[in-house]
Scaffold this active site. Structure first.
Site, PDB file in Angstrom:
ATOM      1  N   GLU A   1     -20.481  19.741   1.469  1.00  0.00           N
ATOM      2  CA  GLU A   1     -21.368  19.059   2.918  1.00  0.00           C
ATOM      3  C   GLU A   1     -20.851  18.026   3.919  1.00  0.00           C
ATOM      4  O   GLU A   1     -21.336  17.345   4.946  1.00  0.00           O
ATOM      5  CB  GLU A   1     -22.531  18.218   1.846  1.00  0.00           C
ATOM      6  CG  GLU A   1     -23.584  18.897   0.772  1.00  0.00           C
ATOM      7  CD  GLU A   1     -24.617  17.838   0.716  1.00  0.00           C
ATOM      8  OE1 GLU A   1     -24.835  16.842   1.273  1.00  0.00           O
ATOM      9  OE2 GLU A   1     -25.564  18.774   0.061  1.00  0.00           O
TER      10      GLU A   1
ATOM     11  N   GLU B   1     -26.479  23.566  -6.003  1.00  0.00           N
ATOM     12  CA  GLU B   1     -27.036  22.233  -6.324  1.00  0.00           C
ATOM     13  C   GLU B   1     -28.421  22.535  -5.662  1.00  0.00           C
ATOM     14  O   GLU B   1     -28.624  22.618  -5.047  1.00  0.00           O
ATOM     15  CB  GLU B   1     -26.484  20.922  -5.117  1.00  0.00           C
ATOM     16  CG  GLU B   1     -25.366  19.859  -5.956  1.00  0.00           C
ATOM     17  CD  GLU B   1     -24.571  19.571  -4.660  1.00  0.00           C
ATOM     18  OE1 GLU B   1     -25.586  18.632  -4.576  1.00  0.00           O
ATOM     19  OE2 GLU B   1     -23.428  19.213  -4.337  1.00  0.00           O
TER      20      GLU B   1
HETATM   21  C1  BG6 Z   1     -26.463  16.295  -1.949  1.00  0.00           C
HETATM   22  C2  BG6 Z   1     -24.864  15.661  -2.562  1.00  0.00           C
HETATM   23  O1  BG6 Z   1     -25.830  15.955  -1.176  1.00  0.00           O
HETATM   24  O2  BG6 Z   1     -26.767  15.302  -2.773  1.00  0.00           O
HETATM   25  C3  BG6 Z   1     -24.639  14.861  -4.337  1.00  0.00           C
HETATM   26  O3  BG6 Z   1     -23.574  16.278  -2.471  1.00  0.00           O
HETATM   27  C4  BG6 Z   1     -25.460  14.132  -4.220  1.00  0.00           C
HETATM   28  O4  BG6 Z   1     -22.845  14.615  -4.542  1.00  0.00           O
HETATM   29  C5  BG6 Z   1     -27.195  14.532  -4.439  1.00  0.00           C
HETATM   30  O5  BG6 Z   1     -25.659  13.514  -5.947  1.00  0.00           O
HETATM   31  C6  BG6 Z   1     -28.579  14.060  -4.572  1.00  0.00           C
HETATM   32  O6  BG6 Z   1     -27.969  13.082  -3.975  1.00  0.00           O
HETATM   33  P1  BG6 Z   1     -28.688  11.467  -4.040  1.00  0.00           P
HETATM   34  O7  BG6 Z   1     -28.323  10.498  -3.463  1.00  0.00           O
HETATM   35  O8  BG6 Z   1     -29.672  12.052  -5.500  1.00  0.00           O
HETATM   36  O9  BG6 Z   1     -27.321  11.577  -5.475  1.00  0.00           O
END
Ligand code: BG6
Length: 475
Positions: free
Chosen positions: A175, A373
């Site tokens: 990211e 993700e």
């Molecule tokens: C992504 C990141 O943007 O979002 C992760 O790569 C992150 O590291 C994930 O954990 C979810 O975001 P959050 O703030 O809910 O943990």
């Protein structure tokens, strides 16, 4: 087209959100080790030095450092084909600029990879997931300084060599696209990615542009280096992109939405087309931002093309328009989309958006895409009999997988894998909370950092196992 037989089902985690053991076996301080917990609407605090009355969630993580065997066994039980982990740079080069790597750090990741291979789980290694050694920030000014590219490449070389023969898939950065003069910036966002607070940057636009440029260059150089070390390496870069929709059909608003979404793609353009995009340089020039692409840099862009694109997908947003009252992105509960619901943390839930994003990206580059993700952060409840009925999570993932399948089967997008974020509960990156849970596996740890760390299977554990087992036929 069907999902391929070797489709990579699995999950993604990041070192600073799971490992804990922040000061063990020679690890140095990394940026997230100084970030406190926060909550929805209350940003995490970034400290210059440790404070006795504060808690730093990365220090304990979910103790993956000591429990990785137990956790990997659970992933294997679900039938995982792949697990994306990150290597914490500060475990390998505690100060970033050390002469020699820390062997204990290398050994840890070799052990984790061996454990994965024991179960035929493909390791996918991210080399930078918000984990720059703090010393590189203090001494060199982080990614503003091109020397940091050299330190990063040395770290990459160490890992490419140490895990040669065991690992096929690599990710250069997670990211990096969130850092750009055009993107709404906040202290925590610029800090997570580069260890620098937005409010403290002098010449903000120039600095953000240089960081974005240097990271893009570093990624291309790392791809080239990786291919030199092993020509079979599949090296990607991961982007966190929200589809951006226009507020209405006014052509001006449609164009605005297009532009807003497109600005997240300039680094992918550079990495897939082998040339830093002219339109971006023009944009910089018009804002009096100075970025020069030297002949040497141009060669690096040309020779460092990606093998695949990683996409982190959570939510979509609605573009801002003249006269908008709200002015934040949907990730933080901004412009309302009347067609979509949001999570408890204000993130829109938009399964069709994953199909849109896959189509949009694949049509641009024709390159394999991996969903690196996707997931829902939600509060879970443990029943008296210890069961956890997380049907909302199942529903979220189910709808997204259905749309991803449509992108493959109907739209002919070459999507090679689907990794959920947080297959096990972990520390939230933006809020530092544990109560924002993503996992199929519950971890007994609360927002105060208290709990036994015991692991428990949720209903979604069994559901995802069936999904994988049937290669996505049973959803
Ligand atoms: C992504 C990141 O943007 O979002 C992760 O790569 C992150 O590291 C994930 O954990 C979810 O975001 P959050 O703030 O809910 O943990």
């Amino acid at each position: 087209m069907k999902l391929k037989d070797d489709f990579l089902w699995g999950g993604s985690i990041a070192a600073h959100q799971v490992e804990g053991a922040w000061d063990e076996d020679g690890k140095g301080l990394a940026i997230m080790d100084l970030v406190t917990e926060g909550s929805y609407g209350q940003p995490r605090q970034i400290h210059a030095a440790f404070q006795d009355d504060s808690r730093y969630p990365s220090h304990r993580g979910i103790d993956f450092y000591h429990r990785y065997q137990e956790d990997i066994a659970l992933f294997a039980e679900m039938g995982f084909k792949a697990l994306r982990i990150s290597v914490d740079w500060s475990r390998i080069y505690p100060n970033g600029d050390d002469e020699k790597p820390n062997l204990a750090g290398i050994e840890f990741y070799q052990n984790v990879v061996d454990e994965l291979k024991r179960y035929q789980i493909e390791p996918i290694i991210t080399l930078y997931h918000f984990e720059i050694p703090l010393n590189l920030v203090h001494k060199y000014g982080s990614w503003k300084n091109r020397k940091v590219i050299d330190f990063y490449l040395r770290f990459c070389e160490t890992m490419f060599t140490a895990l040669k023969g065991k690992v096929k898939y690599w990710v250069t950065f997670n990211e990096m696209n969130h850092i750009d003069p055009q993107t709404e910036a906040s202290d925590i966002f610029t800090y997570i990615i580069a260890g620098l607070k937005y409010s403290e940057l002098t010449d903000k636009a120039q600095t953000l542009a240089i960081i974005g440029y240097n990271m893009t260059l570093a990624s291309c150089a790392a791809v080239q280096l990786g291919h030199q070390i092993n020509a079979d390496y599949q090296i990607g870069c991961v982007f966190g992109i929200e589809p951006v929709y226009p507020i209405d059909s006014d052509p001006n608003n449609v164009l605005k939405a297009f532009k807003q979404m497109d600005r997240d793609f300039y680094q992918i353009d550079a990495m897939c087309n082998g040339i830093f995009p002219q339109y971006k340089l023009e944009e910089y020039r018009s804002q009096k931002i100075k970025i020069e692409v030297s002949q040497k840099d141009a060669e690096i862009f040309e020779l460092g093309k990606l093998d695949f694109i990683g996409m982190n997908y959570y939510a979509s947003s609605v573009a801002e328009y003249e006269g908008a009252v709200e002015s934040k992105s949907a990730l933080f509960g901004g412009l309302h989309n009347p067609f979509l619901k949001t999570s408890k943390w204000g993130w829109t839930i938009d399964p069709v958006g994953i199909r849109y994003l896959l189509n949009y990206t694949y049509r641009k580059y024709g390159m394999p895409i991996m969903i690196t993700e996707n997931g829902l952060g939600a509060v879970d409840q443990i029943e008296q009999d210890d069961s956890i009925h997380d049907n909302y999570r199942i529903e979220y993932l189910k709808q997204h997988i259905k749309e991803m399948k449509k992108a493959v089967e109907l739209d002919q997008v070459d999507c090679v894998g689907y990794l959920t974020w947080g297959p096990i509960d972990l520390v939230s990156a933006t809020t530092g909370q544990m109560s924002k849970r993503y996992g199929f596996i519950h971890v007994d740890l609360d927002d105060k950092g208290e709990g036994t760390l015991e692991r428990k299977k949720k209903d979604s554990f069994y559901w995802y196992k069936d999904v994988i087992n049937s290669n996505g036929e049973v959803i």
